[in-house]
Design an enzyme around this catalytic site. Structure first.
Site, short mmCIF file in Angstrom:
data_model
loop_
_atom_site.label_atom_id
_atom_site.label_comp_id
_atom_site.label_asym_id
_atom_site.label_seq_id
_atom_site.Cartn_x
_atom_site.Cartn_y
_atom_site.Cartn_z
N GLU A 100 -5.62 -2.45 4.39
CA GLU A 100 -4.85 -1.21 4.37
C GLU A 100 -6.07 -0.14 4.37
O GLU A 100 -6.57 0.30 3.32
CB GLU A 100 -4.32 -1.10 2.98
CG GLU A 100 -3.19 -2.36 3.02
CD GLU A 100 -2.29 -1.73 1.94
OE1 GLU A 100 -1.00 -1.61 2.25
OE2 GLU A 100 -2.63 -1.41 0.43
N GLU A 160 -5.32 2.37 -4.37
CA GLU A 160 -4.90 3.06 -5.43
C GLU A 160 -5.17 2.70 -6.57
O GLU A 160 -5.67 3.67 -7.58
CB GLU A 160 -3.26 3.66 -5.73
CG GLU A 160 -2.63 4.20 -4.22
CD GLU A 160 -1.51 3.76 -3.89
OE1 GLU A 160 -0.54 3.33 -4.41
OE2 GLU A 160 -1.07 4.09 -2.79
N ASN A 177 5.57 -3.08 -1.41
CA ASN A 177 5.26 -2.36 -2.38
C ASN A 177 5.54 -1.26 -2.89
O ASN A 177 5.55 -0.43 -2.26
CB ASN A 177 3.52 -2.18 -2.11
CG ASN A 177 2.72 -1.64 -3.40
OD1 ASN A 177 3.36 -1.49 -4.44
ND2 ASN A 177 1.69 -1.14 -3.28
N GLY A 201 0.51 6.18 2.96
CA GLY A 201 1.10 7.38 2.83
C GLY A 201 0.97 8.74 3.57
O GLY A 201 1.34 9.78 2.93
N SER A 214 1.22 3.23 6.20
CA SER A 214 2.25 3.92 7.08
C SER A 214 2.87 3.04 8.11
O SER A 214 3.51 3.60 9.16
CB SER A 214 1.74 5.28 7.76
OG SER A 214 1.15 6.22 6.97
N LYS A 228 5.32 0.42 -5.33
CA LYS A 228 4.53 1.49 -6.36
C LYS A 228 5.05 1.66 -7.44
O LYS A 228 6.06 0.96 -8.00
CB LYS A 228 3.86 2.38 -5.40
CG LYS A 228 3.31 2.16 -4.20
CD LYS A 228 2.66 3.03 -3.31
CE LYS A 228 1.98 2.39 -2.10
NZ LYS A 228 1.24 3.20 -1.34
N HIS A 279 -5.35 -2.99 -4.91
CA HIS A 279 -4.88 -2.10 -3.92
C HIS A 279 -5.85 -0.71 -3.95
O HIS A 279 -6.36 -0.44 -5.25
CB HIS A 279 -3.54 -1.71 -4.59
CG HIS A 279 -2.77 -0.67 -3.64
ND1 HIS A 279 -3.03 0.33 -3.49
CD2 HIS A 279 -1.68 -1.11 -2.55
CE1 HIS A 279 -2.05 1.17 -2.34
NE2 HIS A 279 -1.50 0.01 -1.79
#
Ligand code: 13P
Length: 262
Positions: free
Chosen positions: A167, A97, A9, A173, A213, A11, A95
């Site tokens: 996730e 985000e 991904n 991150g 991560s 992003k 996701h």
């Protein structure tokens, strides 16, 4: 045994030329890898050119998001029909985000999952708890809600190829990963929900990725866990060397079920 699926991904990273350079290299480096399914999810603008490079290779293309309508007055959105047309087989949906910064709800995620399936795209449905939810002991409640709402009313036949990506938001991150055994426990719990909602077959064949991560150092430990069927990789998928190490660290010997549907 379920076939591992490793998805990149990217992003909001990489211009078109960078995306193309990356996949050209990857195509050569990963040419002989068939025991792992590899999916690249670049930004929308690169999908068409990346699709050209991936044609007739063992690499598959995915998008990072979509809207649930087929077409219409939805300025700025991309439809599942467009994604199929461009050569996508997968689409990341829900996701964290998107949930956090673009206020996507469980209902939105459900609409997207349903729509993706109906247009023959395989959704990678993301879910996971926030730090505060974990610290207050609510991880499993959150995960259960997200699984149930995401799949609400969908039939066994409809979801049979779906991928779930667990996730934990606090691991994305941040350099912090869930321990392999913690990830495995949540994956096992997701399978128990699938068993209740559907049956043993669905619960044992649906692939569940871990994300957050993931890097070349922790891939081995994660993939040793029985319920971890691959990873969804952000930061470490932007670099060809680290992504290749992750791919190589994720193969499992033996016959594979699933993953050859598209
Ligand atoms: P990182 O691998 O950068 O933590 O991102 C994970 C992720 O969000 C993949 O979808």
């Amino acid at each position: 045994m379920r076939k591992p699926i490793i998805a990149a991904n990217w992003k909001m990273n990489k211009a078109i030329s960078e995306s193309v350079d990356f996949v050209k290299d990857l195509k050569d480096l990963a040419m002989d890898i068939f025991n792992v399914e590899i999916v690249i999810c670049p930004p929308f603008i690169s999908l068409a050119t990346v699709a050209e490079v991936l044609k007739d290779t063992n690499l598959k293309l995915g998008a990072q998001n979509m809207y649930w309508e087929k077409s219409g007055a939805f300025t700025g959105e991309i439809s599942p029909v467009m994604l199929r047309d461009i050569g996508c087989h997968y689409v990341i949906v829900g996701h964290s985000e998107r949930r956090e910064y673009f206020k996507e709800t469980d209902e939105d995620v459900h609409r997207k999952v349903k729509s993706a399936i109906s247009f023959n795209l395989i959704p990678i449905m993301c879910l996971g708890e926030k730090l505060q939810e974990r610290e207050s002991g609510n991880t499993l409640d959150v995960v259960e809600r997200q699984v149930k709402k995401g799949l609400d009313g969908l039939t066994k036949e409809e979801i049979k190829n779906l991928i779930i990506a667990y996730e934990p938001v606090w691991a994305i991150g941040t350099g912090k990963t869930a321990s392999p055994s913690d990830a495995n426990e949540v994956h096992k719990f997701i399978r128990s929900i699938l068993k209740k909602l559907y049956d043993e077959e669905i619960s044992s064949t649906i692939r569940i990725q871990y994300g957050g991560s993931v890097n070349p150092e922790n891939i081995d430990g994660l993939m040793k866990e029985e319920e971890v069927d691959g990873v969804l990789v952000g930061g470490a998928s932007l670099n060809i060397n680290s992504f290749m190490k992750i791919i190589k660290g994720s193969g499992r010997p033996g016959p594979m079920k699933g993953g050859d549907q598209v």
